[in-house]
Write a protein that holds these residues in place. Structure first.
Motif, PDB file in Angstrom:
ATOM      1  N   LEU A  44       0.849  -1.184   0.000  1.00  0.00           N
ATOM      2  CA  LEU A  44       0.000   0.000   0.000  1.00  0.00           C
ATOM      3  C   LEU A  44       0.888   1.238   0.000  1.00  0.00           C
ATOM      4  CD1 LEU A  44      -2.767   1.449   0.369  1.00  0.00           C
ATOM      5  CD2 LEU A  44      -2.344   1.280   2.836  1.00  0.00           C
ATOM      6  N   LEU A  45       0.738   2.090  -1.025  1.00  0.00           N
ATOM      7  CA  LEU A  45       1.414   3.384  -1.083  1.00  0.00           C
ATOM      8  C   LEU A  45       0.386   4.436  -0.720  1.00  0.00           C
ATOM      9  CD1 LEU A  45       3.219   2.898  -4.493  1.00  0.00           C
ATOM     10  CD2 LEU A  45       4.178   2.568  -2.217  1.00  0.00           C
ATOM     11  N   ALA A  46       0.705   5.289   0.250  1.00  0.00           N
ATOM     12  CA  ALA A  46      -0.271   6.272   0.715  1.00  0.00           C
ATOM     13  C   ALA A  46       0.354   7.648   0.791  1.00  0.00           C
ATOM     14  CB  ALA A  46      -0.814   5.875   2.082  1.00  0.00           C
ATOM     15  N   GLY A  47      -0.425   8.644   0.343  1.00  0.00           N
ATOM     16  CA  GLY A  47      -0.001  10.032   0.459  1.00  0.00           C
ATOM     17  C   GLY A  47       1.162  10.373  -0.442  1.00  0.00           C
ATOM     18  N   GLY A  48       2.025  11.224   0.070  1.00  0.00           N
ATOM     19  CA  GLY A  48       3.151  11.721  -0.700  1.00  0.00           C
ATOM     20  C   GLY A  48       2.862  13.115  -1.212  1.00  0.00           C
ATOM     21  N   VAL A  49       3.688  13.552  -2.125  1.00  0.00           N
ATOM     22  CA  VAL A  49       3.521  14.878  -2.706  1.00  0.00           C
ATOM     23  C   VAL A  49       3.681  14.792  -4.219  1.00  0.00           C
ATOM     24  CG1 VAL A  49       4.348  16.112  -0.654  1.00  0.00           C
ATOM     25  CG2 VAL A  49       5.961  15.472  -2.441  1.00  0.00           C
ATOM     26  N   THR A  50       3.149  15.762  -4.886  1.00  0.00           N
ATOM     27  CA  THR A  50       3.394  15.934  -6.312  1.00  0.00           C
ATOM     28  C   THR A  50       3.973  17.327  -6.482  1.00  0.00           C
ATOM     29  OG1 THR A  50       2.457  15.761  -8.529  1.00  0.00           O
ATOM     30  CG2 THR A  50       1.071  16.781  -6.882  1.00  0.00           C
ATOM     31  N   ILE A  51       4.893  17.456  -7.399  1.00  0.00           N
ATOM     32  CA  ILE A  51       5.554  18.741  -7.613  1.00  0.00           C
ATOM     33  C   ILE A  51       4.814  19.502  -8.713  1.00  0.00           C
ATOM     34  CG2 ILE A  51       7.713  19.876  -8.214  1.00  0.00           C
ATOM     35  CD1 ILE A  51       7.744  18.263  -5.563  1.00  0.00           C
ATOM     36  N   ILE A  52       4.472  20.738  -8.399  1.00  0.00           N
ATOM     37  CA  ILE A  52       3.822  21.628  -9.355  1.00  0.00           C
ATOM     38  C   ILE A  52       4.837  22.705  -9.725  1.00  0.00           C
ATOM     39  CG2 ILE A  52       1.910  23.240  -9.715  1.00  0.00           C
ATOM     40  CD1 ILE A  52       0.464  21.642  -7.463  1.00  0.00           C
ATOM     41  N   ILE A  53       5.036  22.949 -11.011  1.00  0.00           N
ATOM     42  CA  ILE A  53       6.079  23.887 -11.430  1.00  0.00           C
ATOM     43  C   ILE A  53       5.502  25.201 -11.957  1.00  0.00           C
ATOM     44  CG2 ILE A  53       7.999  24.175 -13.046  1.00  0.00           C
ATOM     45  CD1 ILE A  53       8.632  21.307 -12.669  1.00  0.00           C
ATOM     46  N   ASP A  54       4.211  25.264 -12.216  1.00  0.00           N
ATOM     47  CA  ASP A  54       3.650  26.453 -12.825  1.00  0.00           C
ATOM     48  C   ASP A  54       2.792  27.211 -11.830  1.00  0.00           C
ATOM     49  OD1 ASP A  54       2.983  28.245 -14.850  1.00  0.00           O
ATOM     50  OD2 ASP A  54       1.253  27.064 -15.456  1.00  0.00           O
ATOM     51  N   PRO A  55       2.978  28.438 -11.497  1.00  0.00           N
ATOM     52  CA  PRO A  55       3.997  29.335 -12.018  1.00  0.00           C
ATOM     53  C   PRO A  55       5.333  29.198 -11.305  1.00  0.00           C
ATOM     54  CG  PRO A  55       2.563  30.570 -10.561  1.00  0.00           C
ATOM     55  CD  PRO A  55       2.037  29.144 -10.623  1.00  0.00           C
ATOM     56  N   LEU A  56       5.344  28.766 -10.031  1.00  0.00           N
ATOM     57  CA  LEU A  56       6.590  28.564  -9.290  1.00  0.00           C
ATOM     58  C   LEU A  56       6.604  27.158  -8.727  1.00  0.00           C
ATOM     59  CD1 LEU A  56       6.683  31.931  -7.308  1.00  0.00           C
ATOM     60  CD2 LEU A  56       8.046  31.340  -9.318  1.00  0.00           C
ATOM     61  N   PRO A  57       7.792  26.579  -8.531  1.00  0.00           N
ATOM     62  CA  PRO A  57       7.855  25.219  -7.957  1.00  0.00           C
ATOM     63  C   PRO A  57       7.209  25.160  -6.569  1.00  0.00           C
ATOM     64  CG  PRO A  57       9.974  25.862  -8.854  1.00  0.00           C
ATOM     65  CD  PRO A  57       9.104  27.099  -8.887  1.00  0.00           C
ATOM     66  N   ALA A  58       6.374  24.168  -6.371  1.00  0.00           N
ATOM     67  CA  ALA A  58       5.723  23.959  -5.077  1.00  0.00           C
ATOM     68  C   ALA A  58       5.336  22.489  -4.966  1.00  0.00           C
ATOM     69  CB  ALA A  58       4.486  24.838  -4.958  1.00  0.00           C
ATOM     70  N   ALA A  59       5.181  22.013  -3.738  1.00  0.00           N
ATOM     71  CA  ALA A  59       4.755  20.631  -3.508  1.00  0.00           C
ATOM     72  C   ALA A  59       3.316  20.635  -3.030  1.00  0.00           C
ATOM     73  CB  ALA A  59       5.655  19.973  -2.487  1.00  0.00           C
ATOM     74  N   GLN A  60       2.519  19.729  -3.573  1.00  0.00           N
ATOM     75  CA  GLN A  60       1.131  19.591  -3.164  1.00  0.00           C
ATOM     76  C   GLN A  60       0.964  18.229  -2.496  1.00  0.00           C
ATOM     77  OE1 GLN A  60      -1.663  19.738  -6.368  1.00  0.00           O
ATOM     78  NE2 GLN A  60      -3.435  19.494  -5.044  1.00  0.00           N
ATOM     79  N   THR A  61       0.440  18.209  -1.270  1.00  0.00           N
ATOM     80  CA  THR A  61       0.209  16.961  -0.547  1.00  0.00           C
ATOM     81  C   THR A  61      -0.921  16.186  -1.208  1.00  0.00           C
ATOM     82  OG1 THR A  61       0.874  18.044   1.497  1.00  0.00           O
ATOM     83  CG2 THR A  61      -0.306  15.976   1.712  1.00  0.00           C
ATOM     84  N   LEU A  62      -0.717  14.873  -1.345  1.00  0.00           N
ATOM     85  CA  LEU A  62      -1.716  14.018  -1.995  1.00  0.00           C
ATOM     86  C   LEU A  62      -2.545  13.262  -0.971  1.00  0.00           C
ATOM     87  CD1 LEU A  62       0.545  12.526  -4.787  1.00  0.00           C
ATOM     88  CD2 LEU A  62      -1.136  14.349  -5.010  1.00  0.00           C
ATOM     89  N   ASP A  63      -3.809  13.015  -1.293  1.00  0.00           N
ATOM     90  CA  ASP A  63      -4.678  12.214  -0.426  1.00  0.00           C
ATOM     91  C   ASP A  63      -5.030  10.886  -1.101  1.00  0.00           C
ATOM     92  OD1 ASP A  63      -6.382  13.082  -2.387  1.00  0.00           O
ATOM     93  OD2 ASP A  63      -7.800  14.065  -1.041  1.00  0.00           O
ATOM     94  N   SER A  64      -4.216  10.483  -2.066  1.00  0.00           N
ATOM     95  CA  SER A  64      -4.478   9.254  -2.807  1.00  0.00           C
ATOM     96  C   SER A  64      -3.736   8.069  -2.209  1.00  0.00           C
ATOM     97  CB  SER A  64      -4.061   9.431  -4.271  1.00  0.00           C
ATOM     98  OG  SER A  64      -2.682   9.716  -4.338  1.00  0.00           O
ATOM     99  N   THR A  65      -4.229   6.871  -2.507  1.00  0.00           N
ATOM    100  CA  THR A  65      -3.515   5.644  -2.169  1.00  0.00           C
ATOM    101  C   THR A  65      -3.446   4.782  -3.422  1.00  0.00           C
ATOM    102  OG1 THR A  65      -5.484   4.409  -1.495  1.00  0.00           O
ATOM    103  CG2 THR A  65      -4.350   5.657   0.225  1.00  0.00           C
ATOM    104  N   THR A  66      -2.424   3.963  -3.479  1.00  0.00           N
ATOM    105  CA  THR A  66      -2.210   3.057  -4.596  1.00  0.00           C
ATOM    106  C   THR A  66      -1.779   1.713  -4.036  1.00  0.00           C
ATOM    107  OG1 THR A  66      -1.474   4.917  -5.944  1.00  0.00           O
ATOM    108  CG2 THR A  66      -0.918   2.733  -6.742  1.00  0.00           C
TER     109      THR A  66
END
Length: 83
Positions: A44-66
């Protein structure tokens, strides 16, 4: 992740070398998820972050599981985490 290949390393060694084989893509690409081995052998993979580059680099916390099944070498989307 777009442009990234995912591999599973087999426990079986062939000719003194460990074998790696490509697996199917993850439904939700993520960085830094937690990984928990389930009693049936799936992971089970849970959470993590995704990187958003537009307009500036930022990390968005994820609420997904895989869920990764090493028998089928496939990922399936799991339930959404409560925030």
């Amino acid at each position: 992740m777009p442009g990234a290949d995912l591999y599973v390393f087999d426990e079986i060694v062939h000719d003194g070398r460990q074998v790696a084989s490509r697996v199917k893509d993850v439904p939700t690409p993520e960085s830094l998820p937690t990984a928990t081995l389930l009693t049936d052998g799936r992971v089970l993979l849970a959470g993590g972050v995704t990187i958003i580059i537009d307009p500036l680099p930022a990390a968005q916390t994820l609420d997904s599981t895989t869920i990764f099944d090493p028998k089928t070498r496939a990922f399936t989307a799991g339930p959404t985490l409560d925030r």
